[in-house]
Design an enzyme around this catalytic site. Sequence first.
Site, PDB file in Angstrom:
ATOM      1  N   CYS A 291      38.656  11.434  25.354  1.00  0.00           N
ATOM      2  CA  CYS A 291      38.821  13.126  26.117  1.00  0.00           C
ATOM      3  C   CYS A 291      37.701  13.325  26.715  1.00  0.00           C
ATOM      4  O   CYS A 291      36.720  13.302  26.099  1.00  0.00           O
ATOM      5  CB  CYS A 291      39.214  13.976  24.929  1.00  0.00           C
ATOM      6  SG  CYS A 291      39.609  15.670  25.745  1.00  0.00           S
TER       7      CYS A 291
ATOM      8  N   CYS B 251      47.328  12.722  24.185  1.00  0.00           N
ATOM      9  CA  CYS B 251      47.574  11.440  23.440  1.00  0.00           C
ATOM     10  C   CYS B 251      47.227  10.268  24.439  1.00  0.00           C
ATOM     11  O   CYS B 251      46.832  10.515  25.754  1.00  0.00           O
ATOM     12  CB  CYS B 251      49.029  11.438  23.102  1.00  0.00           C
ATOM     13  SG  CYS B 251      49.282  10.210  21.529  1.00  0.00           S
TER      14      CYS B 251
ATOM     15  N   CYS C  69      45.862  11.449  18.777  1.00  0.00           N
ATOM     16  CA  CYS C  69      45.909  10.114  18.103  1.00  0.00           C
ATOM     17  C   CYS C  69      44.024   9.881  18.457  1.00  0.00           C
ATOM     18  O   CYS C  69      43.440  10.559  19.206  1.00  0.00           O
ATOM     19  CB  CYS C  69      46.249   9.121  19.054  1.00  0.00           C
ATOM     20  SG  CYS C  69      45.883   8.937  20.802  1.00  0.00           S
TER      21      CYS C  69
END
Length: 138
Positions: A87, A8, A80
């Site tokens: 990422c 997240c 999210c």
Amino acid sequence: MTQIYFLCTGDACRSQMAEGFAKKILGNDWRVASAGVEVHGLNPLAVKVMAEKGIDISQQISKLIDPDYLLHSDLVVTLCGDARDRCPVTPPTVKKKHWPLPDPALAAGSEQDRIVVFRKVRDQIEQQIIDLAKVGNL
């Protein structure tokens, strides 16, 4: 052992709750961790609503993504859009899932109003983990 990573933005609420549920529901056959693209600290309301479910996350800490853990995970779950978009790249062997959940930390109003939002998100995460635990969901 299957390794899962919950990501997240700040590893403060959603990913921490997911880690807590996963450790309880998935059991010892899974290696479970959470992290964020930033570190925001553990949200006390997340701790409070998880305690209502009998899960103590009070000793968990907000962590940055560990590239080694990420690369060796079997499954990465982003909670999210920010974490999904930011990422780091993973090898094709790492399966990815995205659970677009609202950020309960953004809830406005009294503490009781915010707790209602935290509970709703918590319950959505719990159901996602239950579904994940079912055969064939990895």
